[in-house]
Write a protein that holds these residues in place. Structure first.
Motif, PDB file in Angstrom:
ATOM      1  N   THR A  25       0.860  -1.174   0.000  1.00  0.00           N
ATOM      2  CA  THR A  25       0.000   0.000   0.000  1.00  0.00           C
ATOM      3  C   THR A  25       0.898   1.226   0.000  1.00  0.00           C
ATOM      4  OG1 THR A  25      -1.590  -1.221   1.328  1.00  0.00           O
ATOM      5  CG2 THR A  25      -1.879   1.153   1.211  1.00  0.00           C
ATOM      6  N   ASP A  39      -3.594  10.056  -3.621  1.00  0.00           N
ATOM      7  CA  ASP A  39      -4.348   9.295  -2.625  1.00  0.00           C
ATOM      8  C   ASP A  39      -3.648   7.947  -2.436  1.00  0.00           C
ATOM      9  OD1 ASP A  39      -6.378   8.447  -0.835  1.00  0.00           O
ATOM     10  OD2 ASP A  39      -7.908   9.494  -1.994  1.00  0.00           O
ATOM     11  N   GLY A  41      -2.812   3.990  -3.089  1.00  0.00           N
ATOM     12  CA  GLY A  41      -2.741   3.071  -4.212  1.00  0.00           C
ATOM     13  C   GLY A  41      -2.122   1.761  -3.772  1.00  0.00           C
ATOM     14  N   TYR A  42      -2.423   0.710  -4.511  1.00  0.00           N
ATOM     15  CA  TYR A  42      -1.795  -0.587  -4.290  1.00  0.00           C
ATOM     16  C   TYR A  42      -0.830  -0.832  -5.421  1.00  0.00           C
ATOM     17  CZ  TYR A  42      -5.149  -1.765  -0.663  1.00  0.00           C
ATOM     18  OH  TYR A  42      -5.897  -1.766   0.478  1.00  0.00           O
ATOM     19  N   GLU A  53      -2.958   0.164  -8.744  1.00  0.00           N
ATOM     20  CA  GLU A  53      -4.388   0.389  -8.593  1.00  0.00           C
ATOM     21  C   GLU A  53      -4.561   1.627  -7.717  1.00  0.00           C
ATOM     22  OE1 GLU A  53      -8.153  -2.590  -8.173  1.00  0.00           O
ATOM     23  OE2 GLU A  53      -6.419  -2.995  -6.936  1.00  0.00           O
ATOM     24  N   PHE A  55      -6.884   4.550  -5.812  1.00  0.00           N
ATOM     25  CA  PHE A  55      -8.174   4.694  -5.149  1.00  0.00           C
ATOM     26  C   PHE A  55      -8.415   6.142  -4.754  1.00  0.00           C
ATOM     27  CE2 PHE A  55      -7.097   0.317  -4.563  1.00  0.00           C
ATOM     28  CZ  PHE A  55      -8.306  -0.362  -4.576  1.00  0.00           C
ATOM     29  N   GLY A  58     -11.801   5.344  -1.267  1.00  0.00           N
ATOM     30  CA  GLY A  58     -12.119   3.926  -1.165  1.00  0.00           C
ATOM     31  C   GLY A  58     -12.630   3.275  -2.431  1.00  0.00           C
ATOM     32  N   HIS A  59     -12.737   4.006  -3.519  1.00  0.00           N
ATOM     33  CA  HIS A  59     -13.217   3.450  -4.787  1.00  0.00           C
ATOM     34  C   HIS A  59     -12.092   3.471  -5.815  1.00  0.00           C
ATOM     35  CE1 HIS A  59     -17.318   3.381  -3.323  1.00  0.00           C
ATOM     36  NE2 HIS A  59     -17.177   4.636  -2.916  1.00  0.00           N
ATOM     37  N   VAL A  60     -12.050   2.439  -6.650  1.00  0.00           N
ATOM     38  CA  VAL A  60     -11.017   2.368  -7.677  1.00  0.00           C
ATOM     39  C   VAL A  60     -11.200   3.516  -8.660  1.00  0.00           C
ATOM     40  CG1 VAL A  60     -10.016   1.002  -9.545  1.00  0.00           C
ATOM     41  CG2 VAL A  60     -10.798  -0.137  -7.467  1.00  0.00           C
ATOM     42  N   PHE A  61     -10.168   4.316  -8.809  1.00  0.00           N
ATOM     43  CA  PHE A  61     -10.154   5.440  -9.735  1.00  0.00           C
ATOM     44  C   PHE A  61      -9.570   5.012 -11.081  1.00  0.00           C
ATOM     45  CE2 PHE A  61      -7.302   8.891 -11.336  1.00  0.00           C
ATOM     46  CZ  PHE A  61      -8.278   9.716 -11.847  1.00  0.00           C
ATOM     47  N   LYS A  62      -8.453   4.304 -11.024  1.00  0.00           N
ATOM     48  CA  LYS A  62      -7.773   3.882 -12.243  1.00  0.00           C
ATOM     49  C   LYS A  62      -6.879   2.703 -11.905  1.00  0.00           C
ATOM     50  CE  LYS A  62      -7.003   7.206 -15.157  1.00  0.00           C
ATOM     51  NZ  LYS A  62      -7.784   7.118 -16.343  1.00  0.00           N
ATOM     52  N   LYS A  63      -6.773   1.784 -12.844  1.00  0.00           N
ATOM     53  CA  LYS A  63      -5.901   0.631 -12.688  1.00  0.00           C
ATOM     54  C   LYS A  63      -4.981   0.586 -13.901  1.00  0.00           C
ATOM     55  CE  LYS A  63      -6.274  -4.360 -12.206  1.00  0.00           C
ATOM     56  NZ  LYS A  63      -7.233  -5.469 -12.120  1.00  0.00           N
TER      57      LYS A  63
END
Length: 156
Positions: A25, A39, A41-42, A53, A55, A58-63
């Motif tokens: 993380t 923000d 990211g993983y 990934e 976020f 708490g929502h995925v923005f872009k992968k």
């Protein structure tokens, strides 16, 4: 026939799933002319395969998946050179994003300076003005001429 279909689905779906060795993380800041993000990211990787990934709340923005191609979640896949031309700079080598995300040297180690906690590189050409530092818990990349910033910090 039904069992053959189930068996084939299991075989083919298993081939498409990547099992990354390293998952961490990070606090990710990206500023480019076409992408702005700051923000959590993983960052996942297995050898040279990388997945970032991002976020927001708490929502995925872009992968972003990087292997032989670079795949962006909402825009499809493209070559590394095409990605650089669209998102970063056409003057970057194909492996630039992958090397920055993994904290590896860029431009084949040009102007590499070892430090106590990692290394730094400063690259100045007519098209680029790059400051790149890799420390134990932080990666910092800034290209002043192309208005690009990547800062990736451990959350711990």
């Amino acid at each position: 026939m039904k069992y053959v279909l189930v068996f084939m689905m299991l075989i083919f779906s298993a081939c498409s799933i990547k099992h990354y060795e390293h998952v961490s993380t990070k606090i990710v800041t990206i500023k480019t002319p076409t992408l702005k993000f700051s923000d959590i990211g993983y960052l996942r990787n297995l050898d040279d395969a990388v997945e970032l990934e991002l976020f927001i709340a708490g929502h995925v923005f872009k992968k972003i998946d990087i292997n032989h191609l670079i795949c962006v979640s909402d825009e499809g896949c493209m070559s590394k050179d095409a990605f650089n031309a669209e998102y970063l700079s056409k003057d970057y080598p194909a492996e630039m994003l992958q090397n920055v995300l993994l904290g590896r040297e860029i431009f084949q180690g040009k102007n590499l300076q070892k430090t106590a906690s990692g290394f730094s590189q400063n690259i100045l050409t007519q098209e680029l003005d790059i400051t790149y530092r890799v420390k134990q818990k932080e990666i910092y990349f800034k290209d002043r001429k192309n208005h690009i910033l990547f800062r990736i910090k451990d959350t711990q």
